[in-house]
Design an enzyme around this catalytic site. Structure first.
Site, PDB file in Angstrom:
ATOM      1  N   ARG A 236      -1.836   2.368   1.905  1.00  0.00           N
ATOM      2  CA  ARG A 236      -1.153   2.461   1.354  1.00  0.00           C
ATOM      3  C   ARG A 236      -1.053   2.724  -0.548  1.00  0.00           C
ATOM      4  O   ARG A 236      -1.883   3.076  -0.714  1.00  0.00           O
ATOM      5  CB  ARG A 236      -0.450  -0.049   0.611  1.00  0.00           C
ATOM      6  CG  ARG A 236       0.195  -0.431   1.714  1.00  0.00           C
ATOM      7  CD  ARG A 236       0.932   0.209   1.943  1.00  0.00           C
ATOM      8  NE  ARG A 236       2.029  -1.377   2.790  1.00  0.00           N
ATOM      9  CZ  ARG A 236       1.504  -0.937   4.280  1.00  0.00           C
ATOM     10  NH1 ARG A 236       0.518   0.416   4.722  1.00  0.00           N
ATOM     11  NH2 ARG A 236       2.279  -1.846   5.828  1.00  0.00           N
ATOM     12  N   GLU A 265       8.794   6.150  -0.830  1.00  0.00           N
ATOM     13  CA  GLU A 265       9.456   6.293   0.728  1.00  0.00           C
ATOM     14  C   GLU A 265      10.690   6.508   1.390  1.00  0.00           C
ATOM     15  O   GLU A 265      11.015   5.485   1.167  1.00  0.00           O
ATOM     16  CB  GLU A 265       8.237   5.837   1.657  1.00  0.00           C
ATOM     17  CG  GLU A 265       6.547   5.893   1.690  1.00  0.00           C
ATOM     18  CD  GLU A 265       5.522   5.239   2.609  1.00  0.00           C
ATOM     19  OE1 GLU A 265       6.707   4.727   3.345  1.00  0.00           O
ATOM     20  OE2 GLU A 265       4.589   5.562   2.477  1.00  0.00           O
ATOM     21  N   HIS A 284       3.969   9.194   5.987  1.00  0.00           N
ATOM     22  CA  HIS A 284       3.923   7.620   6.628  1.00  0.00           C
ATOM     23  C   HIS A 284       4.121   7.377   8.329  1.00  0.00           C
ATOM     24  O   HIS A 284       5.127   7.014   8.890  1.00  0.00           O
ATOM     25  CB  HIS A 284       4.607   6.605   5.878  1.00  0.00           C
ATOM     26  CG  HIS A 284       3.807   5.114   5.968  1.00  0.00           C
ATOM     27  ND1 HIS A 284       4.618   4.518   4.930  1.00  0.00           N
ATOM     28  CD2 HIS A 284       3.037   4.735   6.918  1.00  0.00           C
ATOM     29  CE1 HIS A 284       3.805   3.630   5.241  1.00  0.00           C
ATOM     30  NE2 HIS A 284       3.091   3.391   6.236  1.00  0.00           N
TER      31      HIS A 284
END
Length: 317
Positions: A236, A265, A284
């Site tokens: 994270r 994001e 990601h």
């Protein structure tokens, strides 16, 4: 009349082809959204829907948002854990929350790819070759180096196996890890986080984000690392102080970083990592693989079918 099901954040436009949704007709009509929005625009978009399928933690469902979605009856998240859903608020509102299985190998495979790209300077050499250059850098050998794993869950344990296969020494730190448990996996337990940071040639983060892990990699931690060391983060974004990491990269305090997780994001172009040297950045992608998506959406369809039949599956709240 069919209920509409919102499928959120389908950036690649693959949700309807990764699984067979036809079995939900005529009860459910899927509606796909390929962008991530927030605030009032998100509320306006989602208010008509009784069923929503969320992709991981891309769209947070906190108590405030849930309260503004009075029609919502079923929320399906991909994966069996989603820290961005207020489970208690959902339960209090009468919203059933279901999850899906998630494969264990896509994230460590991506993490190892980031390491190889950094160590052998693959992005730089690709760019140089396309520009007419030839052999412009020296790569770092992994054999004989020390891989330091922070956290020791299933992703970190897969990384340990990869490191051992590459003949690296593997060092692990976790508050619950014992010497015996580490030895059983072929790794050595680090005597604390500072000791791991000081010894490792590659530091890879595999911890959840909570009060104890937020910014655990800060300026002081980065200063403990070797100047030739690499940092990998596929856990994270909040585990790392991004400004401190960018400063360490710009000053040459560490050799490079591979980062798959960001805040916000999608990135809005303001992250200091975008201009920091010796980085490999991915959007990601840790869980983004063909097999994982097929499992996500196939089980999402099964969850909706079970809910329609009065027997919801994999209930989280």
């Amino acid at each position: 009349m069919a209920m509409q099901c919102a499928i959120l954040d389908d950036y690649q436009g693959v949700a309807l082809t990764c699984a067979d949704w036809s079995g939900l007709a005529p009860s459910i009509e899927p509606v796909v959204f390929s962008d991530t929005i927030s605030g009032d625009a998100l509320v306006d978009r989602l208010q008509p829907f009784e069923v929503i399928v969320a992709m991981r933690e891309r769209t947070p469902f906190d108590a405030a948002l849930l309260a503004r979605l009075p029609n919502l009856r079923l929320l399906v998240t991909t994966g069996m854990r989603n820290a961005s859903i207020d489970m208690e608020a959902a339960k209090a509102q009468g919203v059933t929350v279901c999850g899906t299985a998630s494969l264990g190998h896509p994230t460590p495979e991506l993490t190892w790819g980031l390491l190889l790209a950094l160590a052998r300077r693959i992005p730089q050499e690709d760019a140089a070759l396309r520009a007419g250059g030839w052999q412009t850098t020296l790569g770092m050998d992994l054999k004989g180096k020390t891989l330091g794993l922070i956290g020791f869950g299933r992703v970190a344990q897969a990384m340990a196996r990869y490191g051992i296969a590459f003949e690296m020494e593997v060092l692990a730190f976790s508050r619950s890890l014992t010497d015996e448990a580490a030895a059983a996996k072929g790794v050595r337990r680090a005597n604390g986080l500072p000791a791991l940071l000081a010894e490792a040639d590659v530091v890879s983060l595999h911890v959840p984000l909570n009060d104890s892990t937020r910014h655990m990699i800060n300026a002081a931690a980065l200063a403990t690392m070797k100047p030739a060391a690499y940092l990998l983060n596929t856990s994270r974004a909040g585990v790392v102080d991004t400004d401190a990491l960018a400063a360490a990269l710009n000053s040459g305090q560490i050799a490079g970083a591979g980062v798959d997780v960001h805040d916000p994001e999608p990135l809005n172009g303001t992250s200091p990592l975008l201009t920091a040297p010796n980085t490999v950045l991915t959007p990601h992608l840790g869980y983004v693989s063909q097999d994982n998506y097929a499992g996500f959406y196939t089980e999402a369809v099964a969850n909706i079918r079970g809910w329609l039949d009065g027997a919801p599956l994999r209930v989280l709240a």
